[in-house]
Design an enzyme around this catalytic site. Structure first.
Site, PDB file in Angstrom:
ATOM      1  N   ASP A   8       9.688  52.074 126.411  1.00 43.98           N
ATOM      2  CA  ASP A   8      10.901  53.220 125.401  1.00 43.98           C
ATOM      3  C   ASP A   8      12.220  52.801 125.697  1.00 43.98           C
ATOM      4  OD1 ASP A   8       8.564  54.387 124.176  1.00 43.98           O
ATOM      5  OD2 ASP A   8       8.352  56.008 124.579  1.00 43.98           O
ATOM      6  N   ASP A  44       9.033  48.773 130.864  1.00 45.43           N
ATOM      7  CA  ASP A  44       8.459  49.771 130.100  1.00 45.43           C
ATOM      8  C   ASP A  44       9.182  49.813 128.881  1.00 45.43           C
ATOM      9  OD1 ASP A  44       9.248  52.919 129.963  1.00 45.43           O
ATOM     10  OD2 ASP A  44      11.328  52.663 129.791  1.00 45.43           O
TER      11      ASP A  44
END
Length: 182
Positions: free
Chosen positions: A11, A9
């Site tokens: 952020d 991922d």
């Protein structure tokens, strides 16, 4: 563990997250050690791919040029370490769109598996939220959590059976150690 691909991922894993969204390159700031951790994965021969929900696009908070400028900043900083990502996948939709690619649905992860003809056991996914782990599980991929993004509540049943590490760097330590034992 014979993992060949790490799906990250963005952020909260690679860079600091913001409740107000990361809308510009100036707002994108790497978490200390995260880019070096990606470099270690690459130097160990792993494919590294980013898979990120970017609903700020669907909400009109930023546009594709802004998103690509953010990704350009990230890739330039990685190139200074002598490595490159193998891909960046993102979902531009909001939760109301009910698309197949927005995590916790597995569409992004399944797309990555298809593009490289990977089996779920070939991959791990590293995320900072339950939706990342749910997407990984739905695609049959092992998920690991990090504490650098959204708050992780260890009592949340969605985290059951999920290894949680302090940050991407400590997760990479674990992966590379497990890989060397395999």
């Amino acid at each position: 563990m014979t993992v060949s691909t790490a799906i990250l991922d963005r952020d909260g894993v690679v860079n600091h997250d913001s409740e107000a969204f990361i809308k510009s390159p100036s707002e994108w700031q790497p978490i200390p050690g995260s880019l070096e951790a990606i470099a270690r994965l690459k130097h160990a021969g792993l494919r590294v791919v980013v898979a990120s929900n970017q609903s700020g696009l669907g909400r009109g908070l930023f546009d594709y040029d802004d998103l690509f400028a953010i990704h350009d900043k990230m890739t330039r900083q990685l190139s200074e370490l002598g490595v490159a990502l193998d891909g960046i996948f993102f979902c531009p939709h909001t939760a109301d769109d009910a698309c197949a690619c927005r995590k916790p649905r597995p569409g992004l992860v399944e797309d990555i598996l298809r593009r490289w003809n990977l089996k779920p056991l070939d991959c791990v996914m590293i995320g900072d939220s339950a939706t990342d782990i749910e997407a990984a599980r739905a695609a049959g991929v092992t998920g690991f959590g990090v504490r650098t993004g959204k708050p992780i509540d260890p009592s949340d049943p969605r985290w059951r059976d999920t290894r949680i590490f302090d940050d991407l760097s400590s997760t990479v330590d674990h992966l590379l150690a497990a890989r060397s034992r395999a």
